[in-house]
Design a protein around this motif. Structure first.
Motif, mmCIF file in Angstrom:
data_model
loop_
_atom_site.group_PDB
_atom_site.id
_atom_site.type_symbol
_atom_site.label_atom_id
_atom_site.label_comp_id
_atom_site.label_asym_id
_atom_site.label_seq_id
_atom_site.Cartn_x
_atom_site.Cartn_y
_atom_site.Cartn_z
ATOM 1 N N LEU A 94 -6.411 7.599 -8.983
ATOM 2 C CA LEU A 94 -5.567 6.404 -8.912
ATOM 3 C C LEU A 94 -6.024 5.570 -7.724
ATOM 4 C CD1 LEU A 94 -2.103 8.004 -9.519
ATOM 5 C CD2 LEU A 94 -3.476 6.748 -11.148
ATOM 6 N N LEU A 96 -7.614 2.391 -7.888
ATOM 7 C CA LEU A 96 -7.989 1.030 -8.237
ATOM 8 C C LEU A 96 -7.776 0.100 -7.048
ATOM 9 C CD1 LEU A 96 -8.967 0.636 -11.057
ATOM 10 C CD2 LEU A 96 -6.852 -0.520 -11.614
ATOM 11 N N MET A 97 -6.756 0.429 -6.249
ATOM 12 C CA MET A 97 -6.412 -0.465 -5.143
ATOM 13 C C MET A 97 -6.688 0.236 -3.833
ATOM 14 S SD MET A 97 -2.953 -1.774 -6.861
ATOM 15 C CE MET A 97 -2.607 -0.180 -7.476
ATOM 16 N N LYS A 98 -7.431 -0.389 -3.004
ATOM 17 C CA LYS A 98 -7.785 0.209 -1.714
ATOM 18 C C LYS A 98 -7.878 -0.877 -0.660
ATOM 19 C CE LYS A 98 -10.374 4.447 -2.493
ATOM 20 N NZ LYS A 98 -11.542 4.667 -3.317
ATOM 21 N N GLY A 99 -7.916 -0.467 0.594
ATOM 22 C CA GLY A 99 -8.193 -1.438 1.642
ATOM 23 C C GLY A 99 -7.204 -1.396 2.772
ATOM 24 N N SER B 175 -3.604 -1.448 -13.223
ATOM 25 C CA SER B 175 -3.194 -1.384 -11.817
ATOM 26 C C SER B 175 -1.675 -1.457 -11.683
ATOM 27 C CB SER B 175 -3.852 -2.504 -11.022
ATOM 28 O OG SER B 175 -3.467 -3.749 -11.532
ATOM 29 N N SER B 179 0.394 1.389 -9.828
ATOM 30 C CA SER B 179 1.308 1.125 -8.721
ATOM 31 C C SER B 179 2.683 1.711 -9.034
ATOM 32 C CB SER B 179 1.388 -0.370 -8.447
ATOM 33 O OG SER B 179 2.476 -0.950 -9.108
ATOM 34 N N LYS B 182 2.436 5.463 -8.324
ATOM 35 C CA LYS B 182 2.408 5.744 -6.883
ATOM 36 C C LYS B 182 3.788 5.560 -6.267
ATOM 37 C CE LYS B 182 -2.345 4.710 -5.743
ATOM 38 N NZ LYS B 182 -3.289 3.734 -5.223
ATOM 39 N N ASP B 254 -0.607 -0.847 -1.759
ATOM 40 C CA ASP B 254 -1.027 -0.540 -3.120
ATOM 41 C C ASP B 254 0.007 -0.986 -4.143
ATOM 42 O OD1 ASP B 254 -3.178 0.547 -1.966
ATOM 43 O OD2 ASP B 254 -2.870 2.594 -2.651
ATOM 44 N N GLN B 257 0.291 -4.754 -4.368
ATOM 45 C CA GLN B 257 -0.853 -5.369 -5.020
ATOM 46 C C GLN B 257 -0.797 -5.151 -6.528
ATOM 47 O OE1 GLN B 257 -4.655 -3.894 -3.766
ATOM 48 N NE2 GLN B 257 -5.732 -5.114 -5.274
ATOM 49 N N GLY B 258 -0.424 -3.944 -6.945
ATOM 50 C CA GLY B 258 -0.501 -3.625 -8.357
ATOM 51 C C GLY B 258 0.672 -4.128 -9.170
ATOM 52 N N MET B 312 -3.306 -4.894 10.543
ATOM 53 C CA MET B 312 -3.926 -4.589 9.256
ATOM 54 C C MET B 312 -3.943 -5.800 8.331
ATOM 55 S SD MET B 312 -5.106 -1.568 9.245
ATOM 56 C CE MET B 312 -5.333 -1.155 7.527
ATOM 57 N N GLN B 316 -7.414 -7.904 5.765
ATOM 58 C CA GLN B 316 -7.388 -7.858 4.309
ATOM 59 C C GLN B 316 -8.068 -9.091 3.711
ATOM 60 O OE1 GLN B 316 -6.260 -5.165 2.754
ATOM 61 N NE2 GLN B 316 -5.762 -4.327 4.756
ATOM 62 N N ARG B 321 -2.223 -8.105 -0.674
ATOM 63 C CA ARG B 321 -2.225 -7.043 0.337
ATOM 64 C C ARG B 321 -1.875 -7.604 1.708
ATOM 65 N NH1 ARG B 321 -4.477 -2.303 -1.680
ATOM 66 N NH2 ARG B 321 -4.560 -1.304 0.323
ATOM 67 N N TYR B 325 1.200 -6.252 4.039
ATOM 68 C CA TYR B 325 1.204 -5.864 5.452
ATOM 69 C C TYR B 325 2.129 -6.768 6.251
ATOM 70 C CZ TYR B 325 -2.303 -2.250 5.055
ATOM 71 O OH TYR B 325 -2.952 -1.089 4.737
#
Lengths: 99, 512
Positions: A94, A96-99, B175, B179, B182, B254, B257-258, B312, B316, B321, B325
């Motif tokens: 899982l 797909l999203m990172k950073g 995504s 998300s 997660k 994450d 974003q998703g 952070m 980006q 994202r 943050y």
């Protein structure tokens, strides 16, 4: 066994669940660990309720059970939806999203 | 509360069920019944009617809930009657819970307008979208009013379960589902911690009722308070996760974003508001006598959130994202108000949450439009040249971003001023200084987006992305958010007055 031992049992089960969630990578097993943690809390509530001689703690267990059941419905739905797209997925995939 | 109930049955008496004052719970009832009826209606309808029943229905129901709050507010403000404690002391109706409920309903209205346009563009069929927003608001409203830790837990779960589904709602974007998964796994983890904290508190004090916990702790000094401290710590972890405070923030970027952009806006605005409402009630009111012990921990969370959120966000490249943050940094600012543990701090936190609700919903409405079909264009590149292609949209976005940075004449400045003043009044100079410094760092990130919109030359001319359409629903959201950001920034009086009045109180059950 004294109620104290059950409080300890609850703590151990909770710890196993928490550790399992951090170590295991299959979303399904991670989800089972969450359920284990919730049920560890149930054991703790019943043990305290016995120690305090107060039924309140036992009634709480029913609320927690209902919440856990609702979580199963939503959680399994999401897990199945992801699995259908990408079979045999693990939490490491899982990404797909990172950073 | 349950003990007395069940003892009554044990003694062979008739089971005495608590009296439920339906009219006092009107906002929550309207939200839940409205969502249920909406789901049934959506199942019976077909075609265009089906989709619009979602957005319009949710807006009407949330509007009705706000209307039902007005008489309750007057009733509760009346010194002769005062706040209400309903259902045998399980849930309280005071100005704090009404203020938060109104805020959540406003967030539902704006988010459902954005969502309507989003669903239409993405070809998603789902009145459930807006109806889940209603259920989430109902859960948040229960949290804000909870006078019992178990009721608080149920509120947090109702809110979270609805938002888990919303995050995973976009069936074709992997995504989005990622998300959702997660958020669900980590959210369940945090809920378990919160619940274990409640169990330990129950073990230490013999009750889950916040009022009785409060009086129990005020009356005696525990010689061995290990259990209680463990419970407090675990509950703090649970709440810190829900508000996205560092070091429990890992999920935030994450998931933000998703998740579908309108949902991200709702999460930033409403979920944070509800979680902070629960936190204020449990810690600032319920555990007021332990303030010396939890304040340093909350202060540390605040510093970590401010620093990590600001630093952070700068590195980006994805705007969603960055905003995630920045929402962590905003959580740090609200934590300043919580850490103050005073009436002033609570009022400042509420004002900040109201301001952030307007700014976040507006920002993510713009993000929804810029994201384009497929909700994928969220890099900084997508914003290049927006000032030429869509001057109005770029202007609104700049306003929201500058407001979040804390520019004077906007509501964001007053919000930051309020919490920093509360921190200074509580002698937390270090916190106040860190907050001001990190605000400067965040400003850099906000300006990066503004610069990209106005000054960066888009390497390929605008045509390749096609014309950005602004549907009426998003237009309404952006318009309302702009008005709120500017007007309340110039004339903050009314909102400040409301948030000053909205202090959480615990009321004894009358007659018992």
């Amino acid at each position: 066994m004294s109620p104290n031992a059950y409080v300890l049992l609850g703590a151990v089960l909770f710890g196993i669940g928490a550790a399992g969630l951090l170590i295991r990578r299959s979303p399904l097993v991670m989800f089972m660990c969450i359920e284990l943690m919730l049920n560890a809390v149930n054991v703790t509530f019943v043990a305290f309720s016995k120690m305090l001689n107060d039924v309140g703690g036992q009634v709480v267990v029913f609320f927690v059970l209902v919440v856990a059941a609702a979580e199963v419905v939503v959680g399994l739905g999401i897990i199945v939806a992801v699995m259908r797209r990408r079979s045999g997925i693990s939490a490491d995939d899982l990404s797909l999203m990172k950073g | 509360m349950f003990a007395t109930l069940l003892q009554a049955t044990g003694a062979g008496d008739k089971l005495v069920t608590p009296e439920v004052p339906w009219s006092h719970l009107a906002p929550q009832l309207i939200l839940v019944v409205g969502a249920t009826v909406g789901v049934i209606a959506a199942a019976a309808l077909r075609g265009r009617l089906r989709r619009s029943v979602g957005a319009v229905g949710a807006a009407v129901v949330a509007g009705a809930a706000i209307v039902s709050i007005i008489p309750l507010w007057h009733r509760v403000s009346n010194p002769a009657q005062g706040p209400i404690s309903a259902v045998n002391g399980a849930i309280g109706v005071d100005r704090f819970s009404l203020f938060v409920t109104a805020l959540l309903c406003a967030a539902v209205i704006l988010a459902s307008f954005t969502a309507e346009a989003y669903l239409q563009r993405e070809g998603l069929d789902g009145p459930e979208f807006s109806l889940l927003l209603l259920l989430a608001a109902a859960g948040g409203s229960v949290m804000a009013g909870a006078n019992d830790l178990i009721v608080m837990f149920i509120g947090i779960e109702v809110l979270s379960l609805a938002v888990y589904v919303l995050a995973a709602m976009h069936a074709r974007r992997i995504s989005s589902q990622e998300s959702g998964l997660k958020y669900f796994l980590l959210g369940g983890f945090a809920s378990a911690f919160l619940l274990y904290g409640i169990a330990l508190t129950y073990g230490a004090t013999g009750t889950t009722s916040l009022l009785r916990v409060q009086s129990f702790l005020a009356e005696r000094v525990l010689t061995d308070d290990g259990l209680l401290l463990g419970g407090l710590a675990l509950m703090l972890v649970g709440f810190a996760f829900k508000v996205g405070a560092v070091p429990f923030h890992m999920w935030t970027p994450d998931v933000y974003q998703g998740a579908p952009s309108p949902v991200t806006g709702f999460m930033a605005a409403a979920v944070k508001t509800a979680a902070f409402a629960g936190m204020l009630r449990v810690f600032v009111v319920g555990f007021a006598s332990y303030a010396d012990l939890w304040r340093p921990v909350v202060g540390a969370l605040a510093i970590a959130s401010l620093v990590v959120g600001a630093v952070m966000s700068v590195v980006q490249t994805n705007v969603k994202r960055m905003l995630a943050y920045s929402s962590i940094a905003h959580a740090g600012f609200v934590l300043l108000g919580v850490d103050a543990a005073s009436a002033e701090g609570t009022a400042a936190s509420l004002f900040y949450l109201a301001a952030y609700t307007a700014m976040a919903l507006g920002t993510f409405a713009v993000v929804t439009v810029v994201g384009g079909s497929g909700d994928g264009a969220h890099t900084l590149d997508a914003y290049r040249g927006l000032g030429r292609r869509r001057p109005g949209l770029a202007l609104a976005m700049s306003l929201f971003l500058l407001a979040q940075a804390g520019t004077p004449v906007t509501i964001g400045f007053l919000a930051k001023l309020g919490v920093i003043r509360a921190a200074i009044d509580a002698d937390q100079w270090a916190l106040a200084i860190v907050a001001m410094l990190t605000a400067v760092i965040s400003t850099f990130m906000y300006l990066r987006i503004v610069v990209a919109m106005y000054f960066a030359e888009s390497e390929s001319e605008s045509d390749d992305r096609g014309e950005l359409r602004i549907p009426w629903g998003v237009g309404v959201t952006i318009g309302v958010a702009v008005i709120a950001t500017l007007v309340l920034g110039v004339v903050p009086g009314p909102l400040e007055h409301l948030s000053d009045d909205a202090l959480p109180v615990l009321v004894a059950v009358d007659g018992r």
